[in-house]
Each structure stands twice: as structure tokens, then as C-alpha cells.
Design a protein around this motif. Structure first.
Motif, PDB file in Angstrom:
ATOM      1  N   HIS A 305      -8.774   5.102   9.004  1.00  0.00           N
ATOM      2  CA  HIS A 305      -9.637   4.827  10.167  1.00  0.00           C
ATOM      3  C   HIS A 305     -10.094   6.116  10.829  1.00  0.00           C
ATOM      4  CE1 HIS A 305      -6.791   5.456  13.591  1.00  0.00           C
ATOM      5  NE2 HIS A 305      -5.856   5.041  12.748  1.00  0.00           N
ATOM      6  N   ASP A 317      -3.653  11.014  13.870  1.00  0.00           N
ATOM      7  CA  ASP A 317      -4.039   9.594  13.903  1.00  0.00           C
ATOM      8  C   ASP A 317      -5.519   9.482  14.257  1.00  0.00           C
ATOM      9  OD1 ASP A 317      -3.969   6.866  13.924  1.00  0.00           O
ATOM     10  OD2 ASP A 317      -3.006   6.694  15.879  1.00  0.00           O
ATOM     11  N   ASN A 318      -6.439   9.519  13.306  1.00  0.00           N
ATOM     12  CA  ASN A 318      -6.151   9.528  11.902  1.00  0.00           C
ATOM     13  C   ASN A 318      -7.188  10.361  11.163  1.00  0.00           C
ATOM     14  OD1 ASN A 318      -5.041   8.972   9.436  1.00  0.00           O
ATOM     15  ND2 ASN A 318      -5.802   6.906   9.324  1.00  0.00           N
ATOM     16  N   GLU A 351     -10.167   0.633  14.443  1.00  0.00           N
ATOM     17  CA  GLU A 351      -8.831   0.224  13.980  1.00  0.00           C
ATOM     18  C   GLU A 351      -7.887   0.016  15.150  1.00  0.00           C
ATOM     19  OE1 GLU A 351      -4.598   0.896  12.700  1.00  0.00           O
ATOM     20  OE2 GLU A 351      -5.789   1.999  14.145  1.00  0.00           O
ATOM     21  N   GLU A 352      -7.964   0.923  16.126  1.00  0.00           N
ATOM     22  CA  GLU A 352      -6.981   0.930  17.221  1.00  0.00           C
ATOM     23  C   GLU A 352      -7.073  -0.327  18.091  1.00  0.00           C
ATOM     24  OE1 GLU A 352      -4.611   2.867  17.352  1.00  0.00           O
ATOM     25  OE2 GLU A 352      -5.124   4.780  16.436  1.00  0.00           O
ATOM     26  N   ASP A 388      -2.466   6.199   6.852  1.00  0.00           N
ATOM     27  CA  ASP A 388      -2.451   6.176   8.325  1.00  0.00           C
ATOM     28  C   ASP A 388      -1.039   6.382   8.857  1.00  0.00           C
ATOM     29  OD1 ASP A 388      -3.268   5.944  10.939  1.00  0.00           O
ATOM     30  OD2 ASP A 388      -3.413   3.763  10.915  1.00  0.00           O
TER      31      ASP A 388
HETATM   32 ZN   LIG Z   1      -3.851   5.180  13.094  1.00  0.00          ZN
END
Ligand SMILES: [Zn+2]
Length: 510
Positions: A305, A317-318, A351-352, A388
């Protein structure tokens, strides 16, 4: 007998040691890892979903993929984003009484601004239940509110190292299967009722602070004087929530102790945030097209991501995962390989906030979630590899219960024994984008990685270029390139789990 040089023949897996040699040479001697790491951290900045930083990251990645000669490079729309776009333009927070000290802080994403520079007394909100709220009615207008937190009072010094590498014993333990307890429940059931009650109280507090006209809300977030990022549950089009700041435990604890000891605390705070209507979630995609007449329509997918939280630059991250996947494909491209299947890299947005980019991709190309049916490309999908777990080097792979894939990985990882990447575990790992594929019945895997500074760096303003170990990332790119190449060359698609249906699915896949 005819001997094939450099080919190690097993039952089904052909391992091409010559291509692995070349991948290693290219990945070690002509690495672009440093340039990529700089590009997706310092140069683009943080990449919160739906923010201008997110757009900067996507544009940078697209340009880089084009520069590397990937084909069909595009920024592809994946989904709508219900929270809307948001960006922070200014943040300042300091205690001004009983003496002056400025604090590191991060605004909570999707919360509002202060009315310029606010100077006010800090009120400690001592609320354990809804009834406690009444004593504050009429007293909070214009005030800066310190939210209650048990964390500073119960804080203890940690004797754990910040970064570690897995030792042999730990890796052995990871390979052990732990069957679920009876009824499919975890040993310690998650207390849903308590969480819902907590969430409800928090909503009541938020409503009251808004109606009473509080100017700023302060949350306790994390240690080492590092604020951790988070986001409000906001839906695009709603009125802006009260300005909210995450401050480190050390700042929160200091003010709380002062107030509890009857010392009057004052602060000045200025926050300027901007909301944008109707942003989309995008994925950045590029590929090396397959060359086999039939198999070129099948996809081997690499991904990570690209969105981050807004503290730091989302390095571990990331960005780390993104640049490993980009570098893996670059290595293959520069070796002029002619893979039978198409090897594609996809950098996921959102993604988060719930795996939005990868879920959108799966929905669009592979699986219709509304009707629970496969889309045509489902059958032309081979495998997805995700990274990830931070900057640490690969130590093996989670099979995600796909025992059928074990013999494949055993052969494909054998040449990397000297890099200590040969732990294969039946276990699942969760929390990120391979789940979007796994849940659609497709092979999606994520790597076991050394746990480097995982707790401290994640989602904090400390997650910057300094957190990266470029030599580890180089190794990861080399291994990924080899896995992708071999997956693209083998006769069969990657083994899938047989389809089985069970009564219930968790509504929270992450
Ligand atoms: Zn991540």
C-alpha cells in the motif's frame, strides 16, 4: 543422459539458478533502492488517503514506473472514499502556563480547525460514564480539553529492544500450527460489548464538546515524545468535527499531573485543516507483459500500500513495501526477461482505512462481492505477493493455510537459504492487502519479516527515511523478483485453496 545446466529439477518446480544469479547481481550492484526510498519518503512526504500528499505519491510512482520502462502504467480508480479528502496546513501547540514549553503533536485526520490561535485554560475531562458529563455543562466554551487516559498513569519503562531480528527458535515457533479453540473463537474472546460501550461514550463526549463549543480536544497518543496519527470517523459532507490533536504521552501526562495537583494549565494552539469533497481511492499499476500466447493473459501480482498516515513520511509503513515491489519489477525489466505470464505491480491506496484500494481492485477485476461470483479474470489470476511488515528483511512466508503452496515455496526459496529466508508457516497473517485476494478465493501471500522498530515507528511522526534498512530492502526485492519470475514461468498457476463455504464471515476482514 542429458544434463540441463543451472536447472534444478524437482517434481514440479523448475528453479532457474542462472536467472537467480542475474537477479542478485542486478539487485546488488545496480540497486535503485536508495533513489526509490528518497522519492517515496522525503520527496513526496506523507500520503494520507484522499490528501494532496497521496496524489503526490501516486504521481511520483507512475513517473518512476514509466522511467523504468514498465508498460500499461496507470493511476487506476479503485473506489469512492466516504471520509472525503483532508489535509493539514498548520499545527502548533504549546503549554504557556505554569511555564512555556512547546509540544510535538499531530492533528487527528478528518477533524476541523481552530479559530486562529486559541489561548485558553486546559480542562481535564474526568469522565468515566455518561453521567459524569453533566458536571462540565456550561463550562467548556472556548476551552482546550484534555481527554482522560489511563495510559500515562500506568506507564512503565520498557526493557524490550526497539528492533530485533528473529532467531532460529522464534522462526521455528512461527511454523507451528495453532488450531482455533472450540467454536472457532480465539482463546481470549474479544470484548465487543466493552468496545461498543467505549465507542458510545466517546461519541457522547464528542457531541457534548461540540455543542458546548470546546475549541480543541487533546488525546494521549504514544510514547517517546512522538505523537501517533489517527483519524476521526467522519463522513464527507458532515459538519467539521471539533479540532483535535494527538499529543505524546509525556505531554499529556505532564499536564494531567499538573491539573490533578491544582496547578492551572494554559495552552495556545493553532490548527488549520482543509477538507476536500468526493476524493477517490486510486491504485498505481504497471507491468511487464507476458510473452506466452495463452499465459500472457494470466497475472502474477506484486503489491504494497502506498497510502500512509500523515505523521512522518510513511517510510516503513509502507513506502518500504512499495519500493521493494517496484525494484523487483525493475530488476526483471532490466534483465530483459520474457515471462510467460504478465508480472504486474500494484500500489494500493486507502489501505489504512480498510484495505480500500486492493478491495476495489479485486471487486473491479476479480470478484463480484454483491453476487459472490467470480469475474472472468478470476480464472486468469495466478498469485499475489504482498509486503507490509516494515523494513525488515524477508525470513520466509505465511502460507495463509494454503498447504498446497508449500512444496512450491520450498523449491523457490531454497536458493535463498543463505539469506536465511526459508521459513514457511501454515499460519495466517492479517491486517493488510493480501486478505482482499485471499477472501476472493485467490492465492495471496505476505512475507515473514524481521520486526524492526515495529511499535515505535508505526503510524507516528517517526516513520521516516531513517527507519529504513536499505540493505534489507535490497534482499527483499531480489527474493520477490525471483518468486515473481518463477510464478510467471511455471506451467500451472499457483495452487489455490479448494472452495468451501462456511456459515458466517466476519464483517471486519482486516
Ligand atoms: Zn501498512
Amino acid at each position: 543422459m542429458l544434463m540441463m545446466p543451472f536447472l534444478l529439477l524437482s517434481q514440479t518446480e523448475k528453479v532457474d539458478l542462472e536467472i537467480i544469479y542475474k537477479i542478485k547481481q542486478e539487485g546488488n550492484n545496480n540497486s535503485k533502492m536508495e533513489e526509490l526510498a528518497f522519492g517515496l519518503t522525503d520527496l513526496t512526504g506523507s500520503r494520507l488517503t484522499g490528501s494532496p500528499g497521496g496524489d503526490r505519491g501516486n504521481e511520483w510512482a507512475k513517473k518512476k514506473m514509466e522511467e523504468f520502462g514498465f508498460q500499461n502504467v496507470r493511476i487506476e480508480e479503485a473506489a469512492d472514499f466516504s471520509r472525503g479528502g483532508w489535509d493539514n496546513l498548520k499545527t502548533y501547540a504549546a503549554m504557556t502556563a505554569p511555564y512555556y514549553v512547546n509540544f510535538a503533536c499531530l492533528p487527528v485526520a478528518w477533524t476541523g480547525s481552530t479559530n486562529g490561535l486559541v489561548r485558553s485554560e486546559v480542562i481535564l475531562l474526568d469522565v468515566r460514564s455518561e453521567s459524569d458529563l453533566e458536571k462540565y455543562r456550561g463550562k467548556l466554551n472556548g476551552k482546550i480539553i484534555l481527554m482522560p487516559s489511563a495510559a500515562s498513569a500506568s506507564h512503565e519503562i520498557s526493557f524490550e529492544p526497539l528492533a530485533t531480528r528473529y532467531n532460529k527458535g522464534q522462526l521455528d515457533e512461527i511454523t507451528l500450527e495453532s488450531p482455533p479453540a472450540l467454536g472457532g473463537r480465539a482463546a481470549q474472546p474479544f470484548d465487543m460489548a466493552a468496545m461498543m460501550a467505549q465507542r458510545q461514550l466517546r461519541t457522547k463526549i464528542s457531541e457534548m464538546l461540540k455543542s458546548e463549543g470546546a475549541s480543541v480536544i487533546l488525546n494521549n497518543s504514544g510514547i517517546y515524545n512522538i505523537p501517533r496519527a489517527s483519524g476521526a470517523m467522519y463522513s464527507s459532507g458532515e459538519s467539521e468535527p471539533v479540532a483535535e490533536l494527538n499529543i505524546p504521552m509525556e505531554a499529556h501526562g505532564r499536564m494531567e499531573r499538573l491539573i490533578r495537583n491544582d496547578v492551572k494549565v494554559e495552552m495556545e494552539v493553532e490548527i488549520l485543516n482543509k477538507f476536500f469533497p468526493n476524493p477517490k481511492i486510486y491504485n498505481v499499476i504497471g507491468e511487464i507483459p507476458g510473452t506466452d500466447k495463452v499465459l500472457k493473459n494470466e497475472i502474477v501480482l506484486l503489491g504494497a500500500h502506498i497510502d500512509s498516515w500523515h505523521g512522518g513520511t510513511g517510510a516503513a509503513d509502507n513506502a518500504s513495501g512499495c519500493i521493494v515491489m517496484m525494484e523487483a519489477l525493475r530488476i526483471l525489466k532490466s534483465l530483459n526477461v520474457a515471462p510467460r505470464r504478465t508480472i504486474r505491480v500494484a500500489l494500493w491506496g486507502g489501505e489504512e482505512q480498510g484495505l480500500n484500494g486492493s478491495r476495489g481492485y479485486v471487486e473491479k477485476h476479480l470478484y463480484n462481492h454483491a453476487t459472490n461470483t467470480n469475474r472472468p479474470d478470476h480464472d486468469r489470476f495466478s498469485v499475489y505477493f504482498n509486503m507490509d511488515n516494515g523494513t525488515g528483511r524477508y525470513r520466509g512466508i505465511y502460507l495463509q493455510q494454503n498447504e498446497m503452496a508449500r512444496p512450491v515455496f520450498e523449491e523457490l526459496l531454497k536458493p535463498f537459504e543463505s539469506l536465511q529466508c526459508n521459513t514457511i508457516t501454515i499460519k495466517n497473517t492479517g491486517g493488510t492487502d493480501h486478505l482482499s485476494f485471499d477472501r476472493a478465493g485467490l492465492p495471496g501471500f505476505q512475507f515473514i519479516q524481521d520486526p524492526i522498530e515495529y511499535g515505535r515507528g508505526y503510524h507516528t511522526s517517526m516513520d521516516t527515511y531513517e527507519r529504513l534498512i536499505l540493505s534489507d530492502l535490497r534482499i527483499n526485492a531480489i527474493i520477490t523478483a525471483s518468486l515473481a519470475y518463477h510464478a510467471a514461468m511455471r506451467n500451472e498457476k499457483f495452487p489455490r485453496k479448494p472452495v468451501m463455504t462456511f456459515p458466517e464471515r466476519s464483517p471486519f476482514p482486516w
